[in-house]
Motif scaffolding. Structure first.
Motif, mmCIF file in Angstrom:
data_model
loop_
_atom_site.group_PDB
_atom_site.id
_atom_site.type_symbol
_atom_site.label_atom_id
_atom_site.label_comp_id
_atom_site.label_asym_id
_atom_site.label_seq_id
_atom_site.Cartn_x
_atom_site.Cartn_y
_atom_site.Cartn_z
ATOM 1 N N ARG A 7 0.859 -1.183 0.000
ATOM 2 C CA ARG A 7 0.000 0.000 0.000
ATOM 3 C C ARG A 7 0.889 1.224 0.000
ATOM 4 O O ARG A 7 1.673 1.451 0.915
ATOM 5 C CB ARG A 7 -0.916 0.005 1.215
ATOM 6 N N MET A 8 0.765 2.003 -1.069
ATOM 7 C CA MET A 8 1.540 3.224 -1.241
ATOM 8 C C MET A 8 0.644 4.413 -0.950
ATOM 9 O O MET A 8 -0.560 4.369 -1.233
ATOM 10 C CB MET A 8 2.035 3.278 -2.699
ATOM 11 N N ARG A 39 -6.838 1.716 -6.779
ATOM 12 C CA ARG A 39 -7.149 2.733 -5.772
ATOM 13 C C ARG A 39 -7.557 2.029 -4.479
ATOM 14 O O ARG A 39 -8.232 1.007 -4.507
ATOM 15 C CB ARG A 39 -8.330 3.586 -6.221
ATOM 16 N N ASP A 40 -7.183 2.616 -3.363
ATOM 17 C CA ASP A 40 -7.653 2.149 -2.058
ATOM 18 C C ASP A 40 -8.958 2.886 -1.782
ATOM 19 O O ASP A 40 -8.941 4.109 -1.567
ATOM 20 C CB ASP A 40 -6.616 2.473 -0.990
ATOM 21 N N GLY A 42 -10.693 3.048 0.742
ATOM 22 C CA GLY A 42 -10.793 3.544 2.108
ATOM 23 C C GLY A 42 -9.889 4.727 2.410
ATOM 24 O O GLY A 42 -9.815 5.167 3.548
ATOM 25 N N SER A 43 -9.187 5.222 1.376
ATOM 26 C CA SER A 43 -8.227 6.306 1.593
ATOM 27 C C SER A 43 -8.159 7.181 0.346
ATOM 28 O O SER A 43 -8.029 6.674 -0.758
ATOM 29 C CB SER A 43 -6.842 5.721 1.879
ATOM 30 N N ASP A 44 -8.205 8.479 0.544
ATOM 31 C CA ASP A 44 -8.109 9.400 -0.597
ATOM 32 C C ASP A 44 -6.726 9.404 -1.241
ATOM 33 O O ASP A 44 -6.578 9.838 -2.376
ATOM 34 C CB ASP A 44 -8.440 10.830 -0.155
ATOM 35 N N ASN A 45 -5.715 8.927 -0.517
ATOM 36 C CA ASN A 45 -4.346 8.959 -1.023
ATOM 37 C C ASN A 45 -3.727 7.579 -1.215
ATOM 38 O O ASN A 45 -2.591 7.472 -1.667
ATOM 39 C CB ASN A 45 -3.460 9.779 -0.078
ATOM 40 N N GLY A 46 -4.469 6.524 -0.882
ATOM 41 C CA GLY A 46 -3.915 5.174 -0.919
ATOM 42 C C GLY A 46 -4.009 4.484 -2.269
ATOM 43 O O GLY A 46 -4.967 4.652 -3.015
ATOM 44 N N ILE A 47 -2.973 3.698 -2.555
ATOM 45 C CA ILE A 47 -2.904 2.868 -3.752
ATOM 46 C C ILE A 47 -2.406 1.489 -3.326
ATOM 47 O O ILE A 47 -1.436 1.382 -2.562
ATOM 48 C CB ILE A 47 -1.913 3.459 -4.776
ATOM 49 N N TRP A 48 -3.056 0.430 -3.808
ATOM 50 C CA TRP A 48 -2.601 -0.935 -3.568
ATOM 51 C C TRP A 48 -1.907 -1.445 -4.818
ATOM 52 O O TRP A 48 -2.388 -1.246 -5.938
ATOM 53 C CB TRP A 48 -3.767 -1.857 -3.237
ATOM 54 N N ILE A 49 -0.785 -2.124 -4.636
ATOM 55 C CA ILE A 49 -0.058 -2.748 -5.736
ATOM 56 C C ILE A 49 0.095 -4.227 -5.389
ATOM 57 O O ILE A 49 0.599 -4.571 -4.317
ATOM 58 C CB ILE A 49 1.326 -2.107 -5.933
ATOM 59 N N THR A 50 -0.370 -5.080 -6.289
ATOM 60 C CA THR A 50 -0.309 -6.524 -6.088
ATOM 61 C C THR A 50 0.508 -7.126 -7.227
ATOM 62 O O THR A 50 0.196 -6.901 -8.391
ATOM 63 C CB THR A 50 -1.721 -7.136 -6.069
#
Length: 96
Positions: A7-8, A39-40, A42-50
Motif C-alpha cells: 500500500r503506497m 485505488r484504495d 478507504g483512503s483518498d491517497n492510498g494505492i494498492w499494488i499486487t
C-alpha cells in the motif's frame, strides 16, 4: 513464485497523477505474471499494488529495467510513503 502486496500513499491530492504515472509506465517485465495497481477505496491517497513473479530474483532484476527506473523517477515526487508491505508465496489462481 514470489508475491508482493503493498500500500503506497500519494502526496495529498496527487493520487490520480501518481496512478497515471504508474499505469503509463507499465510494460512487460521478464518473470512478471501479474501486476495490478488499484485505488484504495478507504483512503483518498492510498494505492494498492499486487504483484506475482516467477521468483524474487526476477522481481529484484526488474527494478533495474530502464522503463521501471524512468517510472520510479517520475513517481518519486508524488509518493508520500509506503504504509504496508507483505511478501507472499503464490500457489496459483486465475492469471497466475
Amino acid at each position: 513464485m514470489y508475491g508482493l502486496i503493498g500500500r503506497m500513499l500519494a502526496v495529498e491530492g496527487k493520487r490520480e497523477a501518481l496512478l497515471s504515472v504508474m499505469l503509463d509506465g507499465n510494460a512487460p517485465m521478464p518473470g512478471c505474471r501479474s501486476y495490478v495497481i488499484a485505488r484504495d477505496p478507504g483512503s483518498d491517497n492510498g494505492i494498492w499494488i499486487t504483484e506475482v513473479w516467477d521468483s524474487r530474483e526476477q522481481h529484484m532484476a526488474s527494478l533495474q529495467l530502464p522503463h521501471v527506473q524512468a517510472t520510479i523517477a517520475k513517481a518519486r515526487p508524488l509518493i508520500a510513503g509506503f504504509a504496508e508491505r507483505f511478501e507472499t508465496e503464490p500457489m496459483g489462481g486465475i492469471g497466475v
